[in-house]
Structure formats: C-alpha cells, structure tokens
Scaffold this motif. Structure first.
Motif, short mmCIF file in Angstrom:
data_model
loop_
_atom_site.label_atom_id
_atom_site.label_comp_id
_atom_site.label_asym_id
_atom_site.label_seq_id
_atom_site.Cartn_x
_atom_site.Cartn_y
_atom_site.Cartn_z
N VAL A 160 0.80 -1.17 -0.20
CA VAL A 160 -0.12 -0.03 0.06
C VAL A 160 0.88 1.27 0.02
O VAL A 160 0.75 2.17 -0.90
CB VAL A 160 -1.06 -0.01 1.14
N SER A 161 1.72 1.39 1.03
CA SER A 161 2.73 2.36 1.25
C SER A 161 3.50 2.80 -0.11
O SER A 161 3.45 4.01 -0.66
CB SER A 161 3.53 2.39 2.36
N ARG A 162 4.10 1.66 -0.68
CA ARG A 162 4.87 1.91 -2.07
C ARG A 162 4.09 2.41 -2.98
O ARG A 162 4.53 3.24 -3.88
CB ARG A 162 5.48 0.51 -2.36
N LEU A 163 2.93 1.88 -3.40
CA LEU A 163 2.07 2.14 -4.25
C LEU A 163 1.44 3.42 -4.51
O LEU A 163 1.56 4.37 -5.28
CB LEU A 163 0.83 1.21 -4.55
N ILE A 164 1.01 3.88 -3.27
CA ILE A 164 0.21 5.18 -3.11
C ILE A 164 1.56 6.37 -3.22
O ILE A 164 1.16 7.23 -3.83
CB ILE A 164 -0.48 5.35 -1.82
N ARG A 165 2.65 6.19 -2.56
CA ARG A 165 3.66 7.07 -2.45
C ARG A 165 4.15 7.24 -4.00
O ARG A 165 4.47 8.11 -4.49
CB ARG A 165 4.80 6.52 -1.82
N HIS A 166 4.33 6.09 -4.60
CA HIS A 166 4.78 5.95 -6.03
C HIS A 166 3.81 7.02 -7.11
O HIS A 166 4.06 7.96 -7.83
CB HIS A 166 4.74 4.59 -6.72
N LEU A 167 2.47 6.65 -7.01
CA LEU A 167 1.28 7.37 -7.74
C LEU A 167 1.44 8.92 -7.41
O LEU A 167 1.33 9.63 -8.22
CB LEU A 167 0.15 6.77 -7.61
#
Ligand code: G3P
Ligand code: MG
Length: 242
Positions: free
Chosen positions: A104-111
């Motif tokens: 979750v953290s990786r995807l939201i921070r990336h987007l």
C-alpha cells in the motif's frame, strides 16, 4: 474476465485516475469485522462463514447489519440496529490498531510522486474512518479526496456505483472518464460497484473468498506488491523495473 497476476495482459487504459477502496484493500480491518461477528454469532450457537462474509463486506454498516441478522436467522432476537450497537464497543478498541496491507505505502507514494490523482471510496462512515486511519494520516493525505459511506451523495452502498461516481466527480475537472479510471477493491460488492460505474477494477481478494467472485474483475492480484503500473499505462516503479 479476470487475469491471474502472472499472465501476460495487454495494455489497458491508459489510466489517468485511481480510486482505492479502504477496508481489506488498504487496511487490514476486515479481520476485525470477522472476529467480532464470530463472537456475536457464537452466543447463538452459530458460526460465521465466508459466504456470509462475501455478502457483507464493502457495504454500508446498516446494509451489512441487515444481511447479518437475516441470513443467520437471528433477527427475532437481535435487530440490525442492536447488532451495530453490540459490535461497536469491540470495534472501537480494534480499529485504532489497523495496519496497512502489503504494497500500500509503496503504491500510493509512487502514484503521488508521479502526479496521478487518487481518491478513496469506502463504505465506512466518518467515525470509523477516523478510528481506522488515526495512525495513517500521512498516506491518506496523499489522496485528493475521500468519499465515505455516510456521504450524502452515497445514497446506496456497494454494489451500487454511487461512491465511485461521487469520487470520479470530485476530481479536478471532473467527472473523470470512467474508462480512464482504475479502482482497487477487495470485496465482491465493490468490484461490481466499480464495473457498474464503467471503471476498470483490480481485485485483491482474500483467498478465502469463493473464486467465482473474481470473474467480474479486470485483473486479480494476491497483494498490491504484485501490481505492475505499466500494464495500465501508469508510470512504472523505479525500484524494480516494472
Ligand atoms: O471495504 P470498504 O472500505 O468499502 O469498507 C466497507 C466496510 O466498512 C467494511 O466491509
Ligand atoms: Mg473493502
């Protein structure tokens, strides 16, 4: 039709906007509902199973409560409203311990870093949303807006499309084109709601849910760690070459 995460899939979209479900997708909160509902049913010598869970998850509290008391045959002893009161004290203690699910953290921070507008569309009402997210304010602040289950525009919970249509409408310049919008969901009702809204859906289901619920999803993943943005025309991760 669903694609297993390992199967090659052609590029869809391109996606310009992303909408996240919350319970069971971003936060590990579905286990709290399960635990509390098992405890309540045990008092009536009944067991909670995943076919009932599938019908309840993703829905507004009162809608899920009606299903619970009716399907289990306890509605003469416990009304939907009483059920909500009974489970509340337990849930209030559990929700502040909610944790983010893998990826979750990786995807939201990336987007967010790539400027992709994101929103939240949850069946949870405001009071529960605040309890569940109290340790995760930063991640949730990276979304442009949050549409909650008690929002006046959400007349009906999932599988009605209301919450996703409201989320699409509130983006800058909205409503955004649903065919350019990607929804992430864990619940059968949420997948149907997003498809009814005309959006693409990636489902990240609990493995205990019947596989037939995956058929309406455009892609099925084991966890958000398996998500490949490039398939959807979204900017690739820079940490693993996706
Ligand atoms: O999965 P969500 O975020 O729509 O939440 C719905 C209920 O509150 C829990 O099933
Ligand atoms: Mg959910």
């Amino acid at each position: 039709m669903a694609n297993p995460s390992s199967a090659p899939v052609s590029i869809r979209g391109p996606i310009t906007h992303v909408i996240f479900d919350m319970d069971g997708l971003l936060l590990d909160t579905e286990k709290f509902y399960t635990e509390v509902q098992e405890l309540i049913l045990a008092r009536y010598n009944k067991t909670f199973d995943w076919s009932l869970k599938a019908k309840m998850m993703g829905k507004k509290a009162i809608e899920a409560a009606r299903i619970f008391v009716e399907e289990t045959g306890i509605s003469d002893s416990l009304s939907a409203e009483q059920f909500l009161v009974e489970r509340e004290e337990m849930l209030r203690k559990l929700f502040p311990t909610s944790e983010l699910l893998p990826g979750v953290s990786r995807l939201i921070r990336h987007l967010h870093a790539k400027g992709i507008p994101m929103a939240l569309a949850t069946g949870s009402h405001r009071r529960h949303f605040e309890l569940k997210t109290q340790r995760h304010g930063e991640i949730f602040s990276l979304m442009r807006h949050h549409v909650l289950g008690d929002d006046p525009e959400v007349k009906q919970g999932k599988p009605a499309p209301d919450v996703f249509l409201a989320a699409a409408k509130r983006f800058e310049g909205g409503p955004v084109d649903p065919s350019k919008t990607l929804v992430f969901e864990d619940a059968p009702s949420g997948v149907l709601a997003a498809k009814t809204a005309g959006m693409f859906v990636v489902m990240v289901p609990d493995p205990r849910l019947d596989k037939s619920f995956q058929e309406s999803a455009d892609q099925v993943l084991n966890t958000l760690l398996d998500f490949n943005p490039s398939i959807w025309g979204l900017p690739p991760f820079e940490d693993n070459g996706n």
